[in-house]
Design an enzyme around this catalytic site. Structure first.
Site, PDB file in Angstrom:
ATOM      1  N   CYS A 163       0.806  -1.230   0.000  1.00 44.46           N
ATOM      2  CA  CYS A 163       0.000   0.000   0.000  1.00 44.46           C
ATOM      3  C   CYS A 163       0.835   1.275   0.000  1.00 44.46           C
ATOM      4  O   CYS A 163       0.280   2.371  -0.053  1.00 44.46           O
ATOM      5  CB  CYS A 163      -0.958  -0.021   1.182  1.00 44.46           C
ATOM      6  SG  CYS A 163      -1.984  -1.484   1.148  1.00 44.46           S
ATOM      7  N   HIS A 297      -2.230   7.677   6.526  1.00 41.22           N
ATOM      8  CA  HIS A 297      -2.605   6.445   5.826  1.00 41.22           C
ATOM      9  C   HIS A 297      -4.030   6.077   6.261  1.00 41.22           C
ATOM     10  O   HIS A 297      -4.867   5.787   5.422  1.00 41.22           O
ATOM     11  CB  HIS A 297      -1.606   5.344   6.161  1.00 41.22           C
ATOM     12  CG  HIS A 297      -1.768   4.103   5.347  1.00 41.22           C
ATOM     13  ND1 HIS A 297      -1.865   4.125   3.973  1.00 41.22           N
ATOM     14  CD2 HIS A 297      -1.861   2.791   5.712  1.00 41.22           C
ATOM     15  CE1 HIS A 297      -2.008   2.880   3.522  1.00 41.22           C
ATOM     16  NE2 HIS A 297      -2.011   2.056   4.557  1.00 41.22           N
ATOM     17  N   HIS A 334      -9.911   2.536   0.451  1.00 41.36           N
ATOM     18  CA  HIS A 334      -8.476   2.231   0.420  1.00 41.36           C
ATOM     19  C   HIS A 334      -8.115   1.681  -0.960  1.00 41.36           C
ATOM     20  O   HIS A 334      -8.456   0.551  -1.299  1.00 41.36           O
ATOM     21  CB  HIS A 334      -8.143   1.221   1.519  1.00 41.36           C
ATOM     22  CG  HIS A 334      -6.666   0.980   1.685  1.00 41.36           C
ATOM     23  ND1 HIS A 334      -5.718   1.478   0.813  1.00 41.36           N
ATOM     24  CD2 HIS A 334      -5.977   0.294   2.642  1.00 41.36           C
ATOM     25  CE1 HIS A 334      -4.522   1.091   1.214  1.00 41.36           C
ATOM     26  NE2 HIS A 334      -4.651   0.388   2.323  1.00 41.36           N
TER      27      HIS A 334
END
Lengths: 407, 320
Positions: A163, A297, A334
């Site tokens: 990620c 994040h 996400h």
């Protein structure tokens, strides 16, 4: 100029996500705090009605029509739509058309992705397409397509670090220009929703069936999303010489360190992310008091959010209670390997327009973790912004952007 | 904190594993024999017991995939060869930059066959984490406690050289002192199909193989300070676009060992096509040849890998 090093400007940005198929649509949604996440089941998996940030067919079709993009896999379509928008607002097409050709040998491409053309691979395994469709699967194919379409003949890299992939892609692009090895680097990221990730995060019990609530005491997990974003990074004097229409911001710092602890779980003491932020601040030659906003994040999983707040507290101490921070994943979902690039573009918009997007669905902080999560859109002049990402394998990355002041 | 400014970069350690052996000597011997691989479908590594070579992650070893095993094993050998004693409990900033074009394919195939073909709605939570591409660099960092920058580059056949070039840039620019770098690939059912689909000319297909080649790249000052064994220096890294096709069907008997390691096609004919790992094997063998033969001290060895469309990365090596 810091240490006589070359300065790196962001001269073009393009984006497609659940918030819309353009910079303008994305900006409107961010200002209104309108989430793109909704109940969906794109692959008709039994018992998989999920909260997802899906790019609608209509959004994609409009973007593809606008830029005359055709392709087999959504990853390719997302990325090329974002690329065309970034090239357009960087004025690179006009520049080429005027006969002032760019030095293509000094133009590179660095793309971050976890999944590549995973949808094509899944269709192949399901028997609904033939072997030729596998040409769209490998991760590097996306980088190749961007390089071919943009006419870049310099360095090509395909970063796959979970990620944090596209944050690292942007960081490597920034370093490439600073070292003097390129004048322009197209950096970005892309990932699509897939059976692999929808079922995979469910198997880890990391996804939530409700709207995600980053940093909230009652957070239940993440909502997956999809999309792409592209940034045109350019050496500042090069951008000025060609009189580019926008200098949106500058990239001024990059850091990336590993936890070296666990393949999925982050270091609970946030040591990797702490070292990452420290490295980025040192690289940018900025003090903690000079950071105006942090795009976190913020996946809304128990472990990530706790680790991230710990790292922020480690670095910023008391200041952590007052620096506004958000997780825009509450709006986009996400987007995995694309998350870093999408959040970098959102951070650029924050600096450009002077606003901090909200973390929607955040109500109550965790006990003892009094951080300044922005619940609603805050209009404020910003000079610097830090964007953080972390991924499986204990990968952490931070970039620091600053407003271009003409100096 | 590493110093800023350009630094000279040297290779101080090598670790290899392939169907042809687990030592640099075995690989050099095969080059010397000039024996070509048979045109059978693929060459797999056999008789390798990962648990015998993995310590910290021993409990996870059975859940990992072969490229992870190969990478951990080869990284351990390379670190030992370089005389670097890593204590996972201590903080360090050793970077790990790996390249692999297709190493995630086997785990994704394994996982998706359950979901797509067997309609398994929630597969085991232990399978999914291995479907990400960066397990090779992540597992190396966890096993040896390497806390510097950690990157996997998925750049097809040039992944290995892309990774070495990236590690070179990192050290050359003073951002790190030491990097573990190289390439790894593993065989899988889908791999052959993906490679066939990508192949412009089916006649170009060589037997597929697997393995990992890991190098320790180090700032010259740091290597000298700790009296590290130095194979050679990386004197230049270059990226260009030139539409030159690699030389094919060269007579191996007419080529010197050093020429073989510089010819991608010849190298693949001897070892099979290890895809993104091949360039890292070529660099490792060239470095070993440079160190072994003082006669070559004045030679600069250039290893250039082309992606088929003209994009080329070349790495130049020379003796110190």
């Amino acid at each position: 100029m810091r240490n006589n090093q070359r300065q790196v400007a962001i001269t073009g940005i393009g984006i497609i996500s659940a918030l819309g198929g353009s910079i303008e649509e994305t900006y409107t949604s961010l200002r209104e705090g309108k989430t793109g996440i909704k109940m969906s089941n794109p692959f008709s998996l039994p018992d998989y009605d999920m909260m997802l940030g899906v790019v609608s067919e209509d959004t994609l079709a409009r973007a593809c029509d606008k830029y005359n993009i055709k392709g087999e896999d959504n990853s390719e379509l997302f990325l090329l739509c974002s690329l065309e928008e970034a090239i357009e607002n960087a004025g690179l097409k006009d520049y080429d058309n005027k006969g002032c050709l760019l030095n293509q040998e000094r133009m590179g491409v660095i793309i971050g992705t976890i999944l590549g053309g995973i949808q094509s691979y899944e269709l192949f395994l399901g028997g609904s397409v033939d072997t030729q469709r596998l040409r769209s699967y490998p991760l590097f194919v996306l980088t190749q397509k961007v390089a071919d379409r943009a006419g870049c003949r310099g360095k090509r890299q395909t970063v796959s670090t979970a990620c944090s992939s596209s944050t690292i892609a942007i960081g490597l692009a920034y370093e490439e220009i600073r070292r003097g090895q390129a004048d322009i680097v197209i950096a970005g990221g892309v990932d699509t929703l897939s059976r692999l990730t929808i079922t995979g995060f469910e198997s880890l019990q990391a996804s939530s069936r409700e709207l995600c609530r980053p940093f909230d005491k009652n957070r239940q997990g993440l909502n997956l999303g999809e999309g792409a974003a592209v940034l045109i990074l350019e050496e500042l004097s090069h951008a000025k010489r060609r009189k580019c229409p926008h200098i949106y911001a500058e990239v001024c710092g990059f850091g990336s360190r590993a936890d070296a602890v666990h393949i999925t779980a982050p270091d609970r003491f946030g040591r990797g992310l702490t070292a990452t932020i420290r490295e980025a601040l040192l690289d940018a030659a900025l003090d903690i008091t000079e950071i105006d906003y942090i795009n976190m994040h913020g996946t809304a999983t128990q472990y990530n959010d706790a680790m991230e707040i710990t790292a922020i507290m480690n670095i910023f101490g008391e200041l952590a209670h007052s620096i506004p921070l958000t997780s825009t994943k509450s709006l986009t979902g996400h987007c995995l390997g694309a998350a870093g690039a999408i959040e970098a573009v959102i951070s650029v918009l924050s600096l450009w327009h002077g606003f901090i997007p909200p973390t929607v669905n955040f109500h109550e902080p965790d006990d003892g973790l009094e951080i300044a999560v922005a619940k609603t859109c805050i209009c404020r002049e910003l000079n610097t912004c830090m964007s953080l990402n972390a991924g499986f394998g204990g990968n952490n990355a931070a970039i620091i952007l600053k407003k271009y002041t003409g100096e | 904190m590493p110093k800023a400014g350009p630094s000279r970069v040297v290779i101080t350690g090598i670790g290899l594993i392939s169907p042809w052996g687990i030592s640099i000597r075995e690989h050099i011997m095969r080059i010397k024999s000039r024996e070509k691989v048979l045109r059978k479908s693929e060459y797999a590594i056999s008789n390798f017991v990962p648990e015998d070579h993995i310590e910290k992650l021993k409990d996870y070893a059975r859940r990992m995939y072969p490229a992870d095993h190969f990478s951990i094993f080869a990284a351990g050998k390379a670190l030992k060869d370089a005389g670097i004693d890593v204590n996972p409990k201590l903080d360090n900033s050793i970077a790990v930059i790996m390249g692999s074009g297709f190493c995630e394919l086997a785990s994704r195939e394994h996982y998706l066959k359950r979901v797509v073909n067997r309609n398994e709605i929630i597969p085991s939570p232990f399978i999914f984490p291995n479907t990400i591409s960066n397990t090779i660099s992540a597992y190396i960092s966890i096993e040896y406690g390497l806390k510097g920058r950690n990157i996997t580059l998925a750049d097809s056949r040039y992944s290995g050289v892309s990774a070495v070039a990236c590690a070179y840039d990192l050290i050359n620019s003073g951002k790190a002192e030491i990097a573990v770098t190289g390439g790894a690939e593993e065989l899988s059912d889908s791999l052959h199909k993906v490679i066939m689909a990508l192949q412009k000319e089916p006649g170009d297909l060589l037997p597929l193989s697997e393995g990992a080649s890991l190098l320790i790249l180090e700032n010259l000052e740091s290597a000298l300070k700790r009296n590290a064994p130095i194979y050679c220096e990386i004197s230049d890294v270059n990226y260009k676009n030139c539409h030159v096709q690699p030389s094919r069907n060269l007579c191996l008997r007419d080529l010197s060992e050093l020429e073989i390691v510089q010819q991608e096609w010849s190298f693949r004919e001897i070892f099979g096509d290890m895809l993104g790992a091949t360039p890292a094997f070529m660099i490792a063998c060239a470095a070993a040849l440079l160190r072994a033969d003082q006669e070559l001290a004045k030679e600069t060895v250039s290893i250039a890998i082309n992606d088929g469309s003209g994009y080329t990365i070349s790495i130049s090596l020379k003796s110190l």
